[in-house]
Design a protein around this motif. Sequence first.
Motif, mmCIF file in Angstrom:
data_model
loop_
_atom_site.group_PDB
_atom_site.id
_atom_site.type_symbol
_atom_site.label_atom_id
_atom_site.label_comp_id
_atom_site.label_asym_id
_atom_site.label_seq_id
_atom_site.Cartn_x
_atom_site.Cartn_y
_atom_site.Cartn_z
ATOM 1 N N ASP A 35 0.132 17.930 -34.038
ATOM 2 C CA ASP A 35 0.997 19.092 -33.141
ATOM 3 C C ASP A 35 2.155 19.119 -33.741
ATOM 4 O OD1 ASP A 35 1.710 20.805 -31.400
ATOM 5 O OD2 ASP A 35 0.091 20.136 -29.943
ATOM 6 N N ARG A 37 4.510 20.826 -32.407
ATOM 7 C CA ARG A 37 5.336 20.889 -31.006
ATOM 8 C C ARG A 37 6.137 19.423 -30.732
ATOM 9 N NH1 ARG A 37 0.931 24.440 -27.474
ATOM 10 N NH2 ARG A 37 -0.318 22.707 -28.521
ATOM 11 N N TYR A 109 -0.876 14.536 -18.968
ATOM 12 C CA TYR A 109 -1.632 15.502 -19.841
ATOM 13 C C TYR A 109 -2.543 15.118 -20.945
ATOM 14 C CZ TYR A 109 1.712 18.189 -17.236
ATOM 15 O OH TYR A 109 2.370 18.355 -16.048
ATOM 16 N N ASP A 112 -2.115 16.283 -24.390
ATOM 17 C CA ASP A 112 -2.331 17.526 -24.742
ATOM 18 C C ASP A 112 -1.330 18.555 -24.507
ATOM 19 O OD1 ASP A 112 -3.468 20.261 -24.987
ATOM 20 O OD2 ASP A 112 -5.402 19.900 -23.774
ATOM 21 N N LEU A 113 -0.366 18.778 -25.570
ATOM 22 C CA LEU A 113 0.732 19.810 -25.057
ATOM 23 C C LEU A 113 0.254 21.169 -24.869
ATOM 24 C CD1 LEU A 113 3.010 18.455 -28.152
ATOM 25 C CD2 LEU A 113 3.184 18.368 -25.506
ATOM 26 N N GLN A 114 -0.938 21.653 -25.265
ATOM 27 C CA GLN A 114 -1.466 22.998 -24.701
ATOM 28 C C GLN A 114 -1.531 23.172 -23.309
ATOM 29 O OE1 GLN A 114 -1.482 25.497 -26.836
ATOM 30 N NE2 GLN A 114 -1.903 26.839 -25.263
ATOM 31 N N LYS A 115 -2.032 21.927 -22.711
ATOM 32 C CA LYS A 115 -2.155 21.734 -21.328
ATOM 33 C C LYS A 115 -0.780 21.837 -20.644
ATOM 34 C CE LYS A 115 -4.983 18.665 -18.283
ATOM 35 N NZ LYS A 115 -5.696 17.514 -18.548
ATOM 36 N N PHE A 117 2.241 23.110 -21.648
ATOM 37 C CA PHE A 117 2.840 24.080 -21.867
ATOM 38 C C PHE A 117 2.230 25.481 -21.257
ATOM 39 C CE2 PHE A 117 5.351 22.013 -25.624
ATOM 40 C CZ PHE A 117 6.384 22.246 -24.919
ATOM 41 N N SER A 118 0.957 25.333 -21.040
ATOM 42 C CA SER A 118 0.231 26.513 -20.323
ATOM 43 C C SER A 118 0.402 26.511 -18.955
ATOM 44 C CB SER A 118 -1.219 26.323 -20.661
ATOM 45 O OG SER A 118 -1.257 26.415 -22.198
ATOM 46 N N GLY A 147 7.558 25.511 -26.598
ATOM 47 C CA GLY A 147 6.545 26.173 -25.511
ATOM 48 C C GLY A 147 6.499 27.501 -25.886
ATOM 49 N N ASN A 148 7.458 28.247 -26.553
ATOM 50 C CA ASN A 148 7.306 29.711 -26.591
ATOM 51 C C ASN A 148 7.690 30.262 -25.202
ATOM 52 O OD1 ASN A 148 7.338 30.430 -29.431
ATOM 53 N ND2 ASN A 148 5.347 29.226 -29.455
ATOM 54 N N HIS A 149 8.508 29.705 -24.641
ATOM 55 C CA HIS A 149 9.028 30.457 -22.961
ATOM 56 C C HIS A 149 10.210 30.934 -22.911
ATOM 57 C CE1 HIS A 149 5.155 29.019 -20.504
ATOM 58 N NE2 HIS A 149 5.569 27.662 -21.215
#
Length: 233
Positions: A35, A37, A109, A112-115, A117-118, A147-149
Motif C-alpha cells: 500500500d 499510503r 485496524y 488496513d489503511l482503507q479502514k 482512512f474511511s 488519506g485524501n482528506h
Amino acid sequence: MTISPKTIYDLLLDNFGHQHWWPVDKKYHQKQKSDPRFEIIVGAILTQNTAWANVEKALDNLKKHKALTINAFVHINEENLKIMIQPSGFFNQKARRLKLFAAYLHKKYQDDLQKFFSRDETEIRHELLSLRGIGPETADSILLYAGNHPTFVVDAYTKRICKRVPFQVLNDSYDDIKYFFENELQHTIPKKELVPVYKELHALLVKLAKNNCRKKKPDCHTCPLTRLCEKSL
Ligand code: SF4
C-alpha cells in the motif's frame, strides 16, 4: 492591500507548474503489492526536522529490505530499523515512533489503511494527534496526502511566507494559518477540488520558500509574487 490564497495559488502554479506531491514509488508498490499510503505515512514521520533528500535515502534503504509495509514494521527489529532510517537523522526517536504507529495500525485496524482512512476527518485527526510524535503538521500531511482528506498543511515555510505576503491571517499559530487558508479556499473552490488544491498549494509554497522566499536574503526580483508582496526587496 491584501492577497487571497487563490490568487497566490494561480500565480505560483503558472510560474512553477505542478509539483507532483507526495512523491511515492508506485512501481515499487505495484511490484510488492504493498500500500503506497504507508510510504507517505513513513515519509511524513521521517521528514520531521530534516531535508527531504535525507528521507529519500532512508526510504531507499527500507525498499531495499522490502520493509515498507505495516507488517514489516511491526516485526522488524528496532535496532535494524534505526540503521535503515539513519540518514533521516533523529533515528532513535523516529524508529520508536514508527514502530509504535505501525503497532497501532496493526492492532486496531489489522494493517488496513482503507479502514483507517474511511472515517470522518476530524476523528482521524484527533486520533493521529493522540499518537506519540505526531504533531499537527505530520497529522495533516498524513490526512491530506495519504488519506485524501481536505485538510491544509502548515509548515515553517508557510509561516514565513505568511509573515511576508499581505495575507489577512490574524495570528501566526498553526491553527490560525490553517483556518485562514481553508476558510478562504472553501469559498472560492468547488468542494471536489479542495484536496488537489490543498496538496498543490502546500507543495507550491514549499517551492516558493526554497526558490525565492528564503530565510535570509529572499530573492524578490525573480519571485512570482514580487508585485503583490509588501516585503518585496
Ligand atoms: S517578493 Fe520576496 S518576500 Fe515576497 S514572497 Fe517573494 S521572495 Fe518572499
